[in-house]
Every structure is written in structure tokens, then in C-alpha cells.
Design a protein around this motif. Structure first.
Motif, PDB file in Angstrom:
ATOM      1  N   LEU A 181       0.831  -1.208   0.000  1.00  0.00           N
ATOM      2  CA  LEU A 181       0.000   0.000   0.000  1.00  0.00           C
ATOM      3  C   LEU A 181       0.858   1.247   0.000  1.00  0.00           C
ATOM      4  O   LEU A 181       0.596   2.213  -0.712  1.00  0.00           O
ATOM      5  CB  LEU A 181      -0.909   0.011   1.227  1.00  0.00           C
ATOM      6  CG  LEU A 181      -2.046  -0.997   1.220  1.00  0.00           C
ATOM      7  CD1 LEU A 181      -2.776  -0.964   2.541  1.00  0.00           C
ATOM      8  CD2 LEU A 181      -2.997  -0.672   0.075  1.00  0.00           C
ATOM      9  N   ILE A 182       1.929   1.223   0.824  1.00  0.00           N
ATOM     10  CA  ILE A 182       2.829   2.373   0.890  1.00  0.00           C
ATOM     11  C   ILE A 182       3.450   2.614  -0.474  1.00  0.00           C
ATOM     12  O   ILE A 182       3.506   3.749  -0.961  1.00  0.00           O
ATOM     13  CB  ILE A 182       3.917   2.130   1.962  1.00  0.00           C
ATOM     14  CG1 ILE A 182       3.283   2.199   3.344  1.00  0.00           C
ATOM     15  CG2 ILE A 182       5.043   3.130   1.829  1.00  0.00           C
ATOM     16  CD1 ILE A 182       4.211   1.854   4.466  1.00  0.00           C
ATOM     17  N   ARG A 191       2.277   1.771  -3.383  1.00  0.00           N
ATOM     18  CA  ARG A 191       1.259   2.292  -4.309  1.00  0.00           C
ATOM     19  C   ARG A 191       1.100   3.783  -4.163  1.00  0.00           C
ATOM     20  O   ARG A 191       1.013   4.526  -5.131  1.00  0.00           O
ATOM     21  CB  ARG A 191      -0.096   1.650  -4.009  1.00  0.00           C
ATOM     22  CG  ARG A 191      -0.230   0.241  -4.455  1.00  0.00           C
ATOM     23  CD  ARG A 191      -1.594  -0.235  -4.064  1.00  0.00           C
ATOM     24  NE  ARG A 191      -2.551   0.012  -5.131  1.00  0.00           N
ATOM     25  CZ  ARG A 191      -2.995  -0.934  -5.941  1.00  0.00           C
ATOM     26  NH1 ARG A 191      -2.573  -2.159  -5.793  1.00  0.00           N
ATOM     27  NH2 ARG A 191      -3.852  -0.654  -6.879  1.00  0.00           N
ATOM     28  N   ARG A 192       1.035   4.227  -2.897  1.00  0.00           N
ATOM     29  CA  ARG A 192       0.814   5.645  -2.680  1.00  0.00           C
ATOM     30  C   ARG A 192       2.054   6.453  -3.048  1.00  0.00           C
ATOM     31  O   ARG A 192       1.963   7.535  -3.606  1.00  0.00           O
ATOM     32  CB  ARG A 192       0.443   5.887  -1.222  1.00  0.00           C
ATOM     33  CG  ARG A 192       0.230   7.344  -0.945  1.00  0.00           C
ATOM     34  CD  ARG A 192      -0.461   7.564   0.349  1.00  0.00           C
ATOM     35  NE  ARG A 192      -1.893   7.384   0.225  1.00  0.00           N
ATOM     36  CZ  ARG A 192      -2.755   8.060   0.964  1.00  0.00           C
ATOM     37  NH1 ARG A 192      -2.323   8.938   1.822  1.00  0.00           N
ATOM     38  NH2 ARG A 192      -4.037   7.851   0.849  1.00  0.00           N
ATOM     39  N   ARG A 220       2.618   7.514  -6.719  1.00  0.00           N
ATOM     40  CA  ARG A 220       1.838   8.608  -7.301  1.00  0.00           C
ATOM     41  C   ARG A 220       2.529   9.952  -7.144  1.00  0.00           C
ATOM     42  O   ARG A 220       2.165  10.919  -7.786  1.00  0.00           O
ATOM     43  CB  ARG A 220       0.461   8.651  -6.641  1.00  0.00           C
ATOM     44  CG  ARG A 220      -0.472   7.636  -7.269  1.00  0.00           C
ATOM     45  CD  ARG A 220      -1.847   7.872  -6.778  1.00  0.00           C
ATOM     46  NE  ARG A 220      -1.897   7.720  -5.327  1.00  0.00           N
ATOM     47  CZ  ARG A 220      -3.028   7.705  -4.618  1.00  0.00           C
ATOM     48  NH1 ARG A 220      -4.163   7.856  -5.210  1.00  0.00           N
ATOM     49  NH2 ARG A 220      -3.007   7.545  -3.320  1.00  0.00           N
ATOM     50  N   HIS A 221       3.507  10.020  -6.242  1.00  0.00           N
ATOM     51  CA  HIS A 221       4.199  11.279  -5.954  1.00  0.00           C
ATOM     52  C   HIS A 221       5.377  11.404  -6.916  1.00  0.00           C
ATOM     53  O   HIS A 221       6.453  10.888  -6.665  1.00  0.00           O
ATOM     54  CB  HIS A 221       4.677  11.225  -4.500  1.00  0.00           C
ATOM     55  CG  HIS A 221       4.843  12.561  -3.871  1.00  0.00           C
ATOM     56  ND1 HIS A 221       5.576  13.561  -4.448  1.00  0.00           N
ATOM     57  CD2 HIS A 221       4.372  13.073  -2.722  1.00  0.00           C
ATOM     58  CE1 HIS A 221       5.554  14.616  -3.657  1.00  0.00           C
ATOM     59  NE2 HIS A 221       4.817  14.351  -2.617  1.00  0.00           N
ATOM     60  N   ASP A 264       4.182  11.277   3.084  1.00  0.00           N
ATOM     61  CA  ASP A 264       2.785  11.150   2.661  1.00  0.00           C
ATOM     62  C   ASP A 264       2.378   9.691   2.541  1.00  0.00           C
ATOM     63  O   ASP A 264       1.229   9.335   2.802  1.00  0.00           O
ATOM     64  CB  ASP A 264       2.571  11.838   1.307  1.00  0.00           C
ATOM     65  CG  ASP A 264       2.656  13.337   1.438  1.00  0.00           C
ATOM     66  OD1 ASP A 264       2.666  13.806   2.598  1.00  0.00           O
ATOM     67  OD2 ASP A 264       2.714  14.027   0.412  1.00  0.00           O
ATOM     68  N   ALA A 265       3.330   8.847   2.111  1.00  0.00           N
ATOM     69  CA  ALA A 265       2.997   7.447   1.883  1.00  0.00           C
ATOM     70  C   ALA A 265       3.088   6.623   3.155  1.00  0.00           C
ATOM     71  O   ALA A 265       2.590   5.502   3.209  1.00  0.00           O
ATOM     72  CB  ALA A 265       3.922   6.847   0.828  1.00  0.00           C
ATOM     73  N   PRO A 292      -0.588   4.756   4.721  1.00  0.00           N
ATOM     74  CA  PRO A 292      -1.391   4.586   3.508  1.00  0.00           C
ATOM     75  C   PRO A 292      -2.884   4.508   3.796  1.00  0.00           C
ATOM     76  O   PRO A 292      -3.683   4.521   2.873  1.00  0.00           O
ATOM     77  CB  PRO A 292      -0.873   3.275   2.921  1.00  0.00           C
ATOM     78  CG  PRO A 292      -0.309   2.545   4.067  1.00  0.00           C
ATOM     79  CD  PRO A 292       0.180   3.554   5.042  1.00  0.00           C
ATOM     80  N   TYR A 293      -3.275   4.428   5.062  1.00  0.00           N
ATOM     81  CA  TYR A 293      -4.703   4.313   5.363  1.00  0.00           C
ATOM     82  C   TYR A 293      -5.352   5.678   5.473  1.00  0.00           C
ATOM     83  O   TYR A 293      -6.562   5.786   5.407  1.00  0.00           O
ATOM     84  CB  TYR A 293      -4.914   3.536   6.653  1.00  0.00           C
ATOM     85  CG  TYR A 293      -4.156   2.233   6.660  1.00  0.00           C
ATOM     86  CD1 TYR A 293      -4.537   1.207   5.797  1.00  0.00           C
ATOM     87  CD2 TYR A 293      -3.052   2.045   7.468  1.00  0.00           C
ATOM     88  CE1 TYR A 293      -3.818   0.026   5.770  1.00  0.00           C
ATOM     89  CE2 TYR A 293      -2.338   0.863   7.433  1.00  0.00           C
ATOM     90  CZ  TYR A 293      -2.730  -0.144   6.586  1.00  0.00           C
ATOM     91  OH  TYR A 293      -2.029  -1.307   6.547  1.00  0.00           O
ATOM     92  N   ARG A 351      -6.661   9.287   4.445  1.00  0.00           N
ATOM     93  CA  ARG A 351      -7.226   9.765   3.172  1.00  0.00           C
ATOM     94  C   ARG A 351      -6.663  11.133   2.861  1.00  0.00           C
ATOM     95  O   ARG A 351      -6.666  11.991   3.681  1.00  0.00           O
ATOM     96  CB  ARG A 351      -8.739   9.853   3.305  1.00  0.00           C
ATOM     97  CG  ARG A 351      -9.368   8.476   3.372  1.00  0.00           C
ATOM     98  CD  ARG A 351      -9.919   8.089   2.038  1.00  0.00           C
ATOM     99  NE  ARG A 351      -9.845   6.636   1.869  1.00  0.00           N
ATOM    100  CZ  ARG A 351      -9.956   6.065   0.677  1.00  0.00           C
ATOM    101  NH1 ARG A 351     -10.076   6.771  -0.416  1.00  0.00           N
ATOM    102  NH2 ARG A 351      -9.909   4.756   0.569  1.00  0.00           N
TER     103      ARG A 351
END
Lengths: 327, 382
Positions: free
Chosen positions: B32-33, B35-36, B39-40, B375-376, B379-380, B382
Motif C-alpha cells: 500500500l505504501i 502504491r501511494r 503517485r508522488h 505522505d505514503a 497509507p490508510y 485519506r
């Protein structure tokens, strides 16, 4: 309010004592005591070492006694305004530091005001024009400001001034005024020379403040009360200035606490590059020649200054923000 | 017809959405981390630059076109050599450089270097040049790129006062400057986790005391303090010891931000059910901390550490620039910038500021990378 200020002042006392301890440690740090290095220095330059004088100095600073006794001796003199002797300048430290400290305070204060004005304008613009070209530009500039060491910025500015404008920047006074006593004309001269140091020292702080103001203002702008005011027909500019800006401004007061150490830090190193007659070059020189009483006293004063500034900012914050309770 | 098509389309995108949702549902925290973080974009770019810098630091001897100690006073303050593709013979795909002719201005007696069009040196990959000891272990003379005639001048970023190649020295400086940030952050990490963990886990008077201490350290102006502490390092110390001395001094002040992160995480995790459950199961405190609490904020720690590295790099550069940090013959970016202390020198040879560019690039990349990681890290959210 008075009790609040009183309490904060009381809380400051242990901090000041800690600072004095750190400064004392700094004075004691170099291997051997300063007297031995003073003696070697004297004998190296071919001077006769006076045994009686050495003994007197040893007694005066209590060098034969344990460290806490030495600290106590030193502290009791510091409280009376006697900071010891600068061996390099052969003057009491007392006489060396005041004018330079004053200039450091003046520059730091001027830089703080400069930082506020610039970061308020840019932060306001960036938040109201989010994701515009201007916003991206200033965000980029802000990142650059955070990433560039202040001495490098000073060097680059000096180089540009010399290369393209033929100007030799540096110093705080024109040669005519450098040695002159304080007068109105000298103050004007000082203000003229302040621009470059202000930009250089303020760069990192400004970049940080812009980001904080922008983020806070953006948060505020999305709140329902702004919507309400807008639907009621309050002109946009007045609306923003009247409510969200006032709340977003609070961090300005609260971040003085961490921006002051940053300013004094930046001032120290920038002053060396720009050759400003402030505490920076004095401290560097003192450290290089292991003139420890001077160095320790300077560190003590610079640290106390930032602590004092933090106190002022806390009082300002309590006065500005009604949500903070005094007790 | 049209309707069924749309229906089908919607169905397909729905099923892919469901699949995506399922993937997220079963993904581990680190997935999850990642994935987030992906995006950066700026963070990715920063990460790539950081990795490149560390590769350069690791293989400095091989990547540098020369060796940092080689000097030639004949070629002092040579401006950066221009790389050419075209000459009077026409275009050549292999880039080349011209040699130099030294001319002395009769009036100012200043040396200038003009390109000598008669001597032409092509740039090749993997050339044999100056001998070096790779990692201090193996003798080698292979360089990533360079010119075949090792006697000829080849200074892509110019030379310094002694005629040493600046590019080579910057590449060697990468090793010291990048590693001092890493070593410094690791030692502040140890301090930060110990003190911050103690503060957050114990709470009460210990917490108050440690918080006061952190506030105190943060209220001190760092550079004067660093200057005073590093000036106390004995001048006769060997370079390696000075290096570790400086890192320890840097981390003595740098641990506070990490300690704060650890403390706040400990405070919020202490009340979590799984910690209570572990305690009721009879776990020892050390096991609760290491086995159950630490893993849940490792990502936050990594982000905080990444953001702490640039401060270390800047601090080392500033100290060495002032002559209080590392000293020659050690090569770091700060040491290299010492040559640029005088504005007259900079005005004549502005390329001496190139090490500064490396510093800015490094700090910028670390900041972007750290922002993205922060930011990552959760990951939970929003």
C-alpha cells in the motif's frame, strides 16, 4: 496575563542555567586548559612568561579546583557582567561583544520582519491562486531556498553583484562610516547595506513560512464559514482578509520560536562570508585561535537571545490567539 | 445495441474496479505504501537522483575520469572544457575536446587558456588512465569515460588553484558528503529511538523532562554550537576520527526531530488494543516495543530519517566551508567550497561553485523523497 508572563519567565530560568552550563563546557572543551595554551602561545611569540601572573590567573579562574567549583566561580562573575579575558584581543570579553551583539540583533530583527512581509505576500498569493503558474514558481523557489546553504547564496549574490554590476558588496558600512561614531547618517548607511544580508539570511526561513502560510490558508479557505460568507455576498478580497488570513497568521507568531535559532545560525555563517561586523566572524576567529572565554560567551549570548525571542513569541501568541489560556 | 455496449463497458470497468479493490484489500502494508508513494512524481524523481548519487559515491574511483590528488600547477584555474561534436572536419558522433594553449595577458599578467584547435582528443568509454586503488583494495586503472592520452588536459568542470580536476574531486567528495548524512542519521536514529521511546513509553515525569530537554536543544542556534563543538576536536586527529567526531557532533543536536516522531507514535500506540492484548498475554516490555510497536511505525521512521539527512549534509558542508569540519586532504563538498571563500576568486573562476550545485541537488532530492515517503508512510489516511 501577568501571571502567564511571570510563569514563562520562571520556566526560562532553568533553560538559561542549562545554556550557561553548555557554554561552560565549551570553554572547557579544548584539550588542556586555556592557560597552558596561553603560555605556549606566549612562549612561541618569544615573550617572557611571568610566573606570578600565571599563578594569579590560575587562582582567579580556580584552575586547580574541581569543575563545579570552576563553574560556580565563572557563573558568579558572569552574573556581575565579567565574562573573562580574551587572550587573542587582550581585552576583557565584555568590551568586545556588545556592539557586535547589537548588530546581530538588529540584522536578525530586520530579517525577521523581511521574512514576514515576503512570506505573507507570497503565501497569500499562492493559496488564493493554487496550482497557478505563479504558485508553482514560488513553490519551486521555496524549495530552492530551503536547499541552498546560506553561505552559498551569499557567495552567488556577491559574485553576481561584482560580475554584472561591478559592485563590491559585503560589510555593513561604507568605509567612511565604519569607524565613525553612531549618527543618523551612519544608520542610513547601515540600512542601505542591509538588503543582501537580509535576503541571504531570510531565504530559508521565508521558504518555510511560505509553505506553512499556504497550507494553513488553504485549510481555512475550505471551511464552511467561508462558504457561508461567500453566499451572503461578502466581497472575496475582504472575506479572505477578514477571517481566514487572521487564523492562518497565527503560525507566524508561533514559529518565531524555531525561526530565531535558524536566523541566528544563518546570520553567523553569512556574516563570515559577507564580512559583516557581527558576532559570526568574531566567534569563528575566537574558535580558530581557541580563545575560549570569548567563544563561550558568544555562544551563551546567542543562545540566550533565541530563548528570549521564543519567550516574546509565546507572549505575542497568547495575546493574539484567544484560544490559548493563560493559566 | 448501444445500450448493451454501454452496459458491457460499465460491467468491465466495474469488474476491474472490483479487482482493484480486492487487490487493495489483500495488499500488505508495504504494498500500500509503495502504491501511494508511486503517485508522488517529484518523490520518485528525488529518489532516482539520490540512488544515482549513492552509486556515484560507491564507485567514485571508477566513475571519476582522474584521481583527486593529481595536480598540475601548469593548469591551475582552467575553465570547464567544452565538449564538441563538430570541427572543421565536419560532424563526429564521438564527442571530443580540444587541448589548451596558455596565454598570458601582457597588461594584467593574468593567465588565460584558449582552446588549441590543433590537438584534438576524443572521449571514449572505459579507458585506461590514472592508477587508483578501488575501495583501497585492488589496483586498477579503468575509468568509466575519459580521453586516451592521459597526459592531455581533460577538465569538464575546470580545475582549482592547484590544477586539480574539479569533476573528479566532486565525485570523490560525494562519497564523504553523502555518507556523513547517512552515518549521522543512523547515530541520531539510535539516540532518537532510545530517548523518544523512553519518553513516550514511560510518560509522566520522564516524558516531561525529556520534552523540556528537546525544547532546549531545539531552541539553541545550531551553527554556533556546532562550530564550538567541532573546534574542540584535536587538530592532530587522523581524518577518519575527525569524520566520526563530526558525525557525532551533528547527531548530538539532530536526534530531536526523530525523538519527537517516536514519542508521538508511542503515545498513540500505547493505548491500542493490540498492545494491551500483548501485555495481558504476559509479553515483556522489550518484546512489546520491538515486536509489536516498532513495526507499525517503521515507515514513519524511514520518512523522518530521510528528511533528517539533508540537514546533516548542509551542516557538514557549512562546517567544512568555515574550516571547522573536515580538512584537506579529505575531499568533501564543503572542503571543496573552501576554495571559493574569496569572492575575487569566485569572480575569476565561478566554476569553483559547482560543488555547491551538488549540495543543492542532493538536499532538494532528499527533501522531495522525504516528503513523498511521509505522505505514503500512512497509507490508510485519506
Amino acid at each position: 496575563m501577568a501571571t502567564f508572563v511571570g510563569k514563562r519567565l520562571l520556566l526560562m530560568l532553568p533553560t538559561l542555567i542549562l545554556i550557561s552550563l553548555v557554554s561552560f563546557v565549551i570553554i572547557q572543551l579544548p584539550p588542556g586548559d586555556f592557560l597552558t595554551s596561553y603560555i605556549t602561545q606566549l612562549s612561541q611569540s618569544g615573550e617572557v612568561v611571568d610566573e606570578a601572573m600565571i599563578a594569579a590567573l590560575q587562582k582567579r579562574y580556580g584552575l586547580d579546583r574541581p569543575w563545579y567549583a570552576q563553574y560556580w566561580l565563572w557563573m558568579s562573575r558572569v552574573v556581575r557582567g565579567d565574562f573573562g579575558q580574551s587572550f587573542e584581543w587582550e581585552q576583557p570579553v565584555n568590551q568586545l561583544i556588545w556592539e557586535r551583539l547589537g548588530l546581530t540583533v538588529a540584522i536578525s530583527a530586520a530579517t525577521l520582519v523581511f521574512t514576514w512581509i515576503v512570506s505573507f505576500t507570497i503565501g497569500f498569493y499562492s493559496a488564493t491562486h493554487q496550482y497557478s503558474i505563479g504558485d508553482y514558481f514560488f513553490t519551486f523557489l521555496g524549495f530552492m531556498g530551503l536547499a541552498t546553504p546560506s553561505f552559498l547564496l551569499a557567495l552567488v549574490l556577491m559574485w553576481i553583484a561584482l560580475r554584472y554590476f561591478g559592485l563590491s558588496v559585503g560589510g555593513l558600512f561604507s568605509p567612511d562610516y565604519a569607524q565613525a561614531p553612531w549618527s543618523f547618517a551612519k544608520c542610513v548607511d547601515l540600512i542601505k547595506h542591509l538588503a543582501i544580508p537580509m535576503v541571504v539570511i531570510g531565504a530559508a526561513g521565508t521558504a518555510g513560512s511560505i509553505r506553512i502560510l499556504r497550507a494553513n490558508l488553504l485549510d481555512e479557505l475550505q471551511k464552511p464559514y467561508v462558504q457561508t460568507a461567500r453566499t451572503k455576498g461578502v466581497p472575496e478580497f475582504r472575506l479572505i482578509l477578514k477571517y481566514p488570513v487572521r487564523i492562518a497568521l497565527i503560525p507566524f507568531a508561533s514559529t518565531v520560536g524555531w525561526s530565531l535559532p535558524l536566523l541566528v545560525s544563518g546570520e553567523t555563517i553569512t556574516a563570515v562570508v559577507l564580512n559583516l561586523p557581527t558576532t559570526g566572524p568574531l566567534l569563528l576567529g575566537a574558535l580558530r585561535s581557541q580563545d575560549m572565554y570569548l567563544a563561550g560567551t558568544l555562544v551563551m549570548f546567542l543562545s540566550s537571545l533565541t530563548v528570549l525571542g521564543t519567550l516574546l513569541s509565546d507572549i505575542l501568541l497568547a495575546w493574539l490567539d484567544p484560544r490559548i489560556r493563560y493559566d | 445495441m448501444e445500450v448493451t455496449k454501454q452496459f458491457k463497458k460499465a460491467n468491465v470497468s466495474d469488474s476491474s474496479k472490483v479487482k482493484q479493490a480486492q487487490e487493495i484489500y489483500v495488499a500488505s502494508q508495504w504494498q500500500l505504501i509503495w502504491r501511494r508513494f508511486r503517485r508522488h512524481r517529484l518523490a520518485i524523481a528525488g529518489g532516482i537522483v539520490v540512488i544515482i548519487f549513492y552509486i556515484v559515491a560507491l564507485f567514485a574511483e571508477f566513475i571519476a575520469p582522474g584521481v583527486p590528488t593529481k595536480y598540475d600547477v601548469k593548469y591551475n584555474y582552467v575553465p570547464p572544457t567544452r565538449i564538441h561534436f563538430t570541427s572543421e572536419d565536419g560532424f563526429s558522433l564521438r564527442p571530443f575536446v580540444y587541448g589548451y594553449r596558455r596565454e598570458i595577458d601582457k597588461e594584467t599578467l593574468r593567465r588565460t587558456y584558449v582552446p588549441d584547435r590543433t590537438s584534438k582528443h576524443h572521449i571514449h568509454f572505459l579507458v585506461r588512465g590514472e592508477k587508483y586503488k578501488f575501495w583501497g583494495l585492488w589496483e586498477a586503472d579503468l575509468h568509466l569515460f575519459g580521453i586516451k592520452d592521459s597526459g592531455a588536459p581533460f577538465f569538464l568542470l575546470g580545475t582549482d588553484r592547484m590544477g586539480r580536476d574539479l569533476l573528479t574531486r566532486i565525485i570523490y567528495g560525494t562519497r564523504i558528503s553523502m555518507s556523513i548524512g547517512l552515518v549521522g542519521v543512523i547515530s541520531s536514529f539510535v539516540l532518537g529511538v532510545l530517548i523518544g521511546g523512553l519518553s513516550g513509553y514511560k510518560g509522566g515525569i520522564v516524558d516531561t523532562g525529556i520534552q523540556r530537554l528537546i525544547e532546549f536543544v531545539r531552541s539553541m542556534p545550531t551553527i554556533p554550537l556546532w562550530m564550538a563543538l567541532s573546534a574542540a576536536l584535536p587538530p592532530h586527529w587522523p581524518p577518519l576520527r575527525v569524520y566520526f567526531g563530526i558525525t557525532i557532533i551533528l547527531s548530538l543536536i539532530g536526534w530531536t526531530s526523530l525523538a519527537r516522531v517516536v514519542r508521538s507514535k508511542f503515545l498513540s500506540l500505547r493505548e491500542e488494543d493490540f498492545v494491551t492484548a500483548a501485555r495481558l498475554d504476559g509479553c515483556k516490555e522489550a518484546r512489546i516495543i520491538v515486536r509489536h510497536m516498532l513495526p507499525s511505525f517503521t515507515s514513519h521512521m524511514i520518512a523522518a530519517m530521510t528528511l533528517a539527512i539533508p540537514d546533516m549534509v548542509l551542516a557538514e558542508t557549512s562546517l567544512s566551508f568555515l574550516g571547522l569540519g573536515l580538512r584537506p586532504p579529505v575531499v568533501s563538498w564543503g572542503v571543496l567550497l573552501q576554495d571559493a571563500q574569496n569572492v575575487r576568486t569566485v569572480a575569476h573562476s565561478p566554476w569553483l561553485l559547482f560543488p555547491g550545485l551538488a549540495v543543492v541537488l542532493t538536499v532538494l532530492s532528499f527533501n522531495f523523497l522525504g516528503d513523498g515517503l511521509r505522505d505514503a508512510a500512512d497509507p490508510y489516511a485519506r
